[in-house]
Design a protein around this motif. Structure first.
Motif, PDB file in Angstrom:
ATOM      1  N   GLY A  11       0.811  -1.204   0.000  1.00  0.00           N
ATOM      2  CA  GLY A  11       0.000   0.000   0.000  1.00  0.00           C
ATOM      3  C   GLY A  11       0.850   1.262   0.000  1.00  0.00           C
ATOM      4  O   GLY A  11       2.080   1.216  -0.007  1.00  0.00           O
ATOM      5  N   GLY A  12       0.171   2.387   0.013  1.00  0.00           N
ATOM      6  CA  GLY A  12       0.867   3.669   0.023  1.00  0.00           C
ATOM      7  C   GLY A  12      -0.116   4.819  -0.089  1.00  0.00           C
ATOM      8  O   GLY A  12      -1.331   4.642   0.022  1.00  0.00           O
ATOM      9  N   ILE A  13       0.429   6.000  -0.319  1.00  0.00           N
ATOM     10  CA  ILE A  13      -0.373   7.212  -0.401  1.00  0.00           C
ATOM     11  C   ILE A  13      -0.307   7.775  -1.819  1.00  0.00           C
ATOM     12  O   ILE A  13       0.776   7.933  -2.377  1.00  0.00           O
ATOM     13  CB  ILE A  13       0.115   8.276   0.601  1.00  0.00           C
ATOM     14  CG1 ILE A  13       0.074   7.725   2.033  1.00  0.00           C
ATOM     15  CG2 ILE A  13      -0.723   9.552   0.492  1.00  0.00           C
ATOM     16  CD1 ILE A  13      -1.301   7.331   2.529  1.00  0.00           C
ATOM     17  N   ILE A  14      -1.469   8.095  -2.370  1.00  0.00           N
ATOM     18  CA  ILE A  14      -1.564   8.679  -3.704  1.00  0.00           C
ATOM     19  C   ILE A  14      -2.059  10.118  -3.582  1.00  0.00           C
ATOM     20  O   ILE A  14      -2.975  10.407  -2.803  1.00  0.00           O
ATOM     21  CB  ILE A  14      -2.526   7.860  -4.586  1.00  0.00           C
ATOM     22  CG1 ILE A  14      -1.996   6.428  -4.750  1.00  0.00           C
ATOM     23  CG2 ILE A  14      -2.714   8.522  -5.954  1.00  0.00           C
ATOM     24  CD1 ILE A  14      -2.953   5.491  -5.452  1.00  0.00           C
ATOM     25  N   GLU A  15      -1.424  11.006  -4.315  1.00  0.00           N
ATOM     26  CA  GLU A  15      -1.818  12.415  -4.302  1.00  0.00           C
ATOM     27  C   GLU A  15      -2.181  12.835  -5.718  1.00  0.00           C
ATOM     28  O   GLU A  15      -1.398  12.686  -6.648  1.00  0.00           O
ATOM     29  CB  GLU A  15      -0.674  13.279  -3.776  1.00  0.00           C
ATOM     30  CG  GLU A  15      -1.020  14.744  -3.651  1.00  0.00           C
ATOM     31  CD  GLU A  15       0.077  15.554  -3.003  1.00  0.00           C
ATOM     32  OE1 GLU A  15      -0.042  16.787  -2.972  1.00  0.00           O
ATOM     33  OE2 GLU A  15       1.063  14.952  -2.522  1.00  0.00           O
ATOM     34  N   ARG A  16      -3.382  13.369  -5.860  1.00  0.00           N
ATOM     35  CA  ARG A  16      -3.864  13.748  -7.188  1.00  0.00           C
ATOM     36  C   ARG A  16      -4.761  14.972  -7.109  1.00  0.00           C
ATOM     37  O   ARG A  16      -5.751  14.970  -6.377  1.00  0.00           O
ATOM     38  CB  ARG A  16      -4.639  12.581  -7.804  1.00  0.00           C
ATOM     39  CG  ARG A  16      -5.240  12.871  -9.168  1.00  0.00           C
ATOM     40  CD  ARG A  16      -5.878  11.621  -9.727  1.00  0.00           C
ATOM     41  NE  ARG A  16      -6.509  11.863 -11.018  1.00  0.00           N
ATOM     42  CZ  ARG A  16      -7.038  10.925 -11.775  1.00  0.00           C
ATOM     43  NH1 ARG A  16      -7.003   9.666 -11.374  1.00  0.00           N
ATOM     44  NH2 ARG A  16      -7.594  11.224 -12.921  1.00  0.00           N
ATOM     45  N   GLU A  17      -4.382  16.025  -7.825  1.00  0.00           N
ATOM     46  CA  GLU A  17      -5.169  17.256  -7.897  1.00  0.00           C
ATOM     47  C   GLU A  17      -5.550  17.751  -6.499  1.00  0.00           C
ATOM     48  O   GLU A  17      -6.723  17.986  -6.193  1.00  0.00           O
ATOM     49  CB  GLU A  17      -6.417  17.016  -8.751  1.00  0.00           C
ATOM     50  CG  GLU A  17      -6.091  16.665 -10.200  1.00  0.00           C
ATOM     51  CD  GLU A  17      -7.327  16.372 -11.036  1.00  0.00           C
ATOM     52  OE1 GLU A  17      -8.421  16.269 -10.430  1.00  0.00           O
ATOM     53  OE2 GLU A  17      -7.204  16.238 -12.252  1.00  0.00           O
ATOM     54  N   ASN A  18      -4.543  17.893  -5.650  1.00  0.00           N
ATOM     55  CA  ASN A  18      -4.704  18.393  -4.281  1.00  0.00           C
ATOM     56  C   ASN A  18      -5.552  17.482  -3.393  1.00  0.00           C
ATOM     57  O   ASN A  18      -6.027  17.894  -2.336  1.00  0.00           O
ATOM     58  CB  ASN A  18      -5.310  19.804  -4.290  1.00  0.00           C
ATOM     59  CG  ASN A  18      -4.413  20.796  -5.001  1.00  0.00           C
ATOM     60  OD1 ASN A  18      -3.196  20.772  -4.833  1.00  0.00           O
ATOM     61  ND2 ASN A  18      -5.014  21.676  -5.795  1.00  0.00           N
ATOM     62  N   GLU A  19      -5.738  16.254  -3.822  1.00  0.00           N
ATOM     63  CA  GLU A  19      -6.462  15.268  -3.018  1.00  0.00           C
ATOM     64  C   GLU A  19      -5.492  14.152  -2.641  1.00  0.00           C
ATOM     65  O   GLU A  19      -4.770  13.632  -3.495  1.00  0.00           O
ATOM     66  CB  GLU A  19      -7.622  14.698  -3.827  1.00  0.00           C
ATOM     67  CG  GLU A  19      -8.447  13.691  -3.057  1.00  0.00           C
ATOM     68  CD  GLU A  19      -9.568  13.107  -3.910  1.00  0.00           C
ATOM     69  OE1 GLU A  19     -10.457  12.446  -3.340  1.00  0.00           O
ATOM     70  OE2 GLU A  19      -9.538  13.301  -5.138  1.00  0.00           O
ATOM     71  N   ILE A  20      -5.455  13.826  -1.364  1.00  0.00           N
ATOM     72  CA  ILE A  20      -4.553  12.791  -0.882  1.00  0.00           C
ATOM     73  C   ILE A  20      -5.388  11.639  -0.323  1.00  0.00           C
ATOM     74  O   ILE A  20      -6.272  11.852   0.510  1.00  0.00           O
ATOM     75  CB  ILE A  20      -3.601  13.330   0.203  1.00  0.00           C
ATOM     76  CG1 ILE A  20      -2.764  14.491  -0.348  1.00  0.00           C
ATOM     77  CG2 ILE A  20      -2.677  12.238   0.719  1.00  0.00           C
ATOM     78  CD1 ILE A  20      -1.872  15.151   0.668  1.00  0.00           C
ATOM     79  N   TYR A  21      -5.116  10.441  -0.797  1.00  0.00           N
ATOM     80  CA  TYR A  21      -5.878   9.292  -0.311  1.00  0.00           C
ATOM     81  C   TYR A  21      -4.986   8.056  -0.314  1.00  0.00           C
ATOM     82  O   TYR A  21      -4.024   7.964  -1.081  1.00  0.00           O
ATOM     83  CB  TYR A  21      -7.132   9.058  -1.154  1.00  0.00           C
ATOM     84  CG  TYR A  21      -6.888   8.863  -2.630  1.00  0.00           C
ATOM     85  CD1 TYR A  21      -6.760   7.594  -3.177  1.00  0.00           C
ATOM     86  CD2 TYR A  21      -6.792   9.958  -3.481  1.00  0.00           C
ATOM     87  CE1 TYR A  21      -6.552   7.406  -4.531  1.00  0.00           C
ATOM     88  CE2 TYR A  21      -6.582   9.792  -4.841  1.00  0.00           C
ATOM     89  CZ  TYR A  21      -6.461   8.521  -5.357  1.00  0.00           C
ATOM     90  OH  TYR A  21      -6.241   8.359  -6.698  1.00  0.00           O
ATOM     91  N   PRO A  22      -5.301   7.086   0.551  1.00  0.00           N
ATOM     92  CA  PRO A  22      -4.462   5.892   0.648  1.00  0.00           C
ATOM     93  C   PRO A  22      -4.857   4.810  -0.353  1.00  0.00           C
ATOM     94  O   PRO A  22      -6.027   4.671  -0.703  1.00  0.00           O
ATOM     95  CB  PRO A  22      -4.720   5.410   2.079  1.00  0.00           C
ATOM     96  CG  PRO A  22      -6.108   5.865   2.373  1.00  0.00           C
ATOM     97  CD  PRO A  22      -6.337   7.115   1.594  1.00  0.00           C
ATOM     98  N   TYR A  23      -3.850   4.078  -0.827  1.00  0.00           N
ATOM     99  CA  TYR A  23      -4.117   2.830  -1.542  1.00  0.00           C
ATOM    100  C   TYR A  23      -3.981   1.740  -0.487  1.00  0.00           C
ATOM    101  O   TYR A  23      -2.883   1.371  -0.081  1.00  0.00           O
ATOM    102  CB  TYR A  23      -3.129   2.617  -2.683  1.00  0.00           C
ATOM    103  CG  TYR A  23      -3.305   1.268  -3.351  1.00  0.00           C
ATOM    104  CD1 TYR A  23      -4.521   0.910  -3.912  1.00  0.00           C
ATOM    105  CD2 TYR A  23      -2.270   0.336  -3.379  1.00  0.00           C
ATOM    106  CE1 TYR A  23      -4.697  -0.337  -4.496  1.00  0.00           C
ATOM    107  CE2 TYR A  23      -2.442  -0.909  -3.966  1.00  0.00           C
ATOM    108  CZ  TYR A  23      -3.658  -1.229  -4.523  1.00  0.00           C
ATOM    109  OH  TYR A  23      -3.835  -2.464  -5.093  1.00  0.00           O
ATOM    110  N   PHE A  24      -5.108   1.241  -0.039  1.00  0.00           N
ATOM    111  CA  PHE A  24      -5.168   0.335   1.110  1.00  0.00           C
ATOM    112  C   PHE A  24      -6.284  -0.675   0.868  1.00  0.00           C
ATOM    113  O   PHE A  24      -7.374  -0.306   0.439  1.00  0.00           O
ATOM    114  CB  PHE A  24      -5.464   1.145   2.379  1.00  0.00           C
ATOM    115  CG  PHE A  24      -5.578   0.334   3.641  1.00  0.00           C
ATOM    116  CD1 PHE A  24      -4.458   0.061   4.398  1.00  0.00           C
ATOM    117  CD2 PHE A  24      -6.805  -0.132   4.083  1.00  0.00           C
ATOM    118  CE1 PHE A  24      -4.558  -0.674   5.580  1.00  0.00           C
ATOM    119  CE2 PHE A  24      -6.920  -0.859   5.252  1.00  0.00           C
ATOM    120  CZ  PHE A  24      -5.785  -1.125   6.005  1.00  0.00           C
ATOM    121  N   ILE A  25      -6.001  -1.939   1.120  1.00  0.00           N
ATOM    122  CA  ILE A  25      -6.998  -2.995   0.967  1.00  0.00           C
ATOM    123  C   ILE A  25      -7.239  -3.615   2.343  1.00  0.00           C
ATOM    124  O   ILE A  25      -6.288  -4.036   3.007  1.00  0.00           O
ATOM    125  CB  ILE A  25      -6.535  -4.052  -0.049  1.00  0.00           C
ATOM    126  CG1 ILE A  25      -6.376  -3.389  -1.428  1.00  0.00           C
ATOM    127  CG2 ILE A  25      -7.524  -5.201  -0.123  1.00  0.00           C
ATOM    128  CD1 ILE A  25      -5.807  -4.287  -2.487  1.00  0.00           C
TER     129      ILE A  25
END
Length: 275
Positions: A113-127
């Motif tokens: 997993g990790g953290i994705i940042e896109r267009e000033n939005e930050i969200y985790p890649y987490f299952i």
């Protein structure tokens, strides 16, 4: 003296983003050891040189997957860590992931997993726990796959194959590995921080990426919202007529799906377990 045993082959792919690439190489310099190697696959026009680079290929490529395969065929490490030119890797979490691979030799392909940042939005890649990710290719369609979290056992390439070369190659690679009997696991480790820039492939070629994804789903016989034409049309209509309503629904979904604690690299939710 015998040949040095290489722990990790870092394969970094870049194209026409030399400043980002150099910044990422500096980041790799904080985590790479004398037992690792850095392979640079440069598909752009700029020359990129750095003392950390052990192997360097500078030539045009057809896709990220095509470029990755060049590096994979050169890799001499026990493990392969694919790196994009805007990728940040966390050192402690990387070492934890390698230790997990060392202790579980049956694992061919570890997705972290990790953290994705896109267009000033930050969200985790987490299952979440209990998903049993890797047991069914349908799970990949449901939960996705992010190449920044891939750690591959090099000897397992003989089983799982080289990297697919389409635009949605991350998703296809995990499906490919599962479909041929590879042991794929998702590990709850906050391994990376990945900003998706405006010139990233998934932004610049969004429609083609989506088209490739639909073709991948068809190839593996997966029926999802991506292949449901009627539902896609309805979503587009709702987005156009009721943009505020659609945005609110999306935000509610994200709040429900992602816990804020996941954005903390030291959160107990990143417990190094398999999902």
């Amino acid at each position: 003296m015998g040949k040095k045993n290489i722990r990790i082959s870092f394969i970094m792919v870049t194209k026409d983003r030399p400043e980002l690439a150099k910044k990422t190489i500096e980041n790799i310099g904080q985590i790479i050891t004398s037992n690792d190697e850095l392979i640079l696959i440069n598909g752009g026009s700029d020359n990129i040189d750095h003392p950390l680079i052990n192997k360097n290929i500078k030539e045009s490529d057809k896709s990220i997957g095509h470029a990755s395969n060049k590096g994979m065929m050169l890799a001499e490490g026990k493990y392969i860590r694919l790196v994009s030119d805007d990728d940040t890797i966390r050192k402690k979490q990387l070492n934890d992931a390698i230790k997990i691979m060392d202790n579980n030799e049956s694992i061919d392909f570890l997705v972290c997993g990790g953290i994705i940042e896109r267009e000033n939005e930050i969200y985790p890649y987490f299952i979440p726990n209990g998903t049993n990710y890797g047991s069914d290719i349908n799970d990949v369609a449901k939960y996705g796959a992010c190449g920044q979290g891939f750690i591959i056992r090099t000897k397992s390439i003989a089983l799982i194959g080289l990297h697919p070369v389409g635009l949605a190659c991350d998703v296809e690679y995990v499906m490919q590995a599962i479909s041929v009997g590879g042991n794929v696991k998702f590990c709850r480790i906050n391994l990376f921080h990945h900003p998706i820039n405006k010139d990233s492939m998934t932004i610049k070629h969004k429609d083609k990426w989506q088209e490739d994804l639909v073709n991948i789903y068809k190839k593996y016989g997966i029926k999802t919202d991506q292949t449901n034409i009627i539902k896609k049309i309805i979503v587009k209509i709702v987005k156009f007529i009721f943009p505020k309503f659609y945005t609110n629904r999306q935000n509610q979904y994200k709040i429900k799906t992602y816990e804020k604690d996941l954005l903390n690299p030291n959160s107990d939710l990143w417990d190094k377990g398999f999902s």
